[in-house]
Design an enzyme around this catalytic site. Sequence first.
Site, PDB file in Angstrom:
ATOM      1  N   ASP A 280       0.821  -1.199   0.000  1.00 54.00           N
ATOM      2  CA  ASP A 280       0.000   0.000   0.000  1.00 54.00           C
ATOM      3  C   ASP A 280       0.863   1.260   0.000  1.00 54.00           C
ATOM      4  OD1 ASP A 280      -2.647   1.379   0.488  1.00 54.00           O
ATOM      5  OD2 ASP A 280      -1.597   1.969   2.324  1.00 54.00           O
ATOM      6  N   GLU A 327       1.645  -0.163  -4.984  1.00 48.61           N
ATOM      7  CA  GLU A 327       0.654   0.884  -5.244  1.00 48.61           C
ATOM      8  C   GLU A 327       1.367   2.212  -4.998  1.00 48.61           C
ATOM      9  OE1 GLU A 327      -3.412   3.003  -3.711  1.00 48.61           O
ATOM     10  OE2 GLU A 327      -1.928   2.176  -2.348  1.00 48.61           O
TER      11      GLU A 327
END
Length: 358
Positions: A280, A327
């Site tokens: 993330d 990401e």
Amino acid sequence: MAASHRSGKGAIPFPGGTTFRVWAPFAEKVAVAGSFNGESPTADPLFREPSGYWSADTKAGPGDLYWYVITNGANILEKNDPWARELTHSKGASLVPDPNFDWEGDAFRLAPWNELVIYEMHVGTFNDAPGGPVGQFASIEKRLGYLRDLGVNAIELMPIMEFMGDLSWGYNVAQPYAVETSYGGPKGLKHLVKQAHRHGIGVILDLVFNHFGPQDLDLWQFDGWSQDGHGGIFFYNDERRHTPWGETRPDFGRPEVRDYLRENALMWLEEYHLDGLRFDQTTCIRREQGYCQGICCGRDIPDGWRMLQELTDTIRHFHPGKITIAEDLSRDPWLTHPTGTGGAGLGAQWSDEFVDNV
């Protein structure tokens, strides 16, 4: 499946007992209390190692509740195990793990990366009952055939680490090694992965290493030490602590913290047979806050880049077929360049153009 590279930290069962080992370099005393010793804060002291870890063998067994009792000056702290595989709930006690699980010869291989059709999935809402409790790993299993028939050959689970309460997207991770109780715990996750593999579906997991919590966060000031009242040994205690989600960025400059994250990634791949990991907001691992257009765009954090390199080198060495995805949303080609040339060594990254358009 490669041999396990279990970290040797946390609660480690052996025939007739359990070894407890925890990092608490500023503690004066550490003991383990739980259901196996009448919740005594003194019956099972741990012994200091030169490295700042504490350890001891006890009579605890799988399923026993436990927590650490840490003394630092006048402060006596009760803390869950940072390496706990399972908790009773996010404010509850840690549970000694049961390492036994019958994988029945599971030897699944993920499809070639350029053939992956990935379904990003939130466990709590994918197949929950209207008006009922949150969805669980078991409820996902009921629709694996449906996903397979759609052409999906990999599911990407949004974070399933223990978080505050039962309702969350999962990005407020309270216990990075523990599987969320309301979803079905460690055995529920293992059973889902085994069943997904039987349907020809790989399982990828979102990991959140750019911050932890901030709610129900026993890692905060874990052994009683902090600088200017900030996060303590697991976190930056200077301006690098700031993230868009709170002042809880892990201290990537500490070797023990980098090991904590690297071993966490290996745990999901090895103990749970997962097929890949998606990290993330990697911009907020490698840069300070300066939040703009969905990414951190402040000064570089070289320690964060080093952590990513060590992490991807380790995964590629032990698990070369596992996919790693950033990401980052910056389109920085250095994320997927080899570490030997200075890159971060990730296998792939999300395209912001594709994500936003879809």
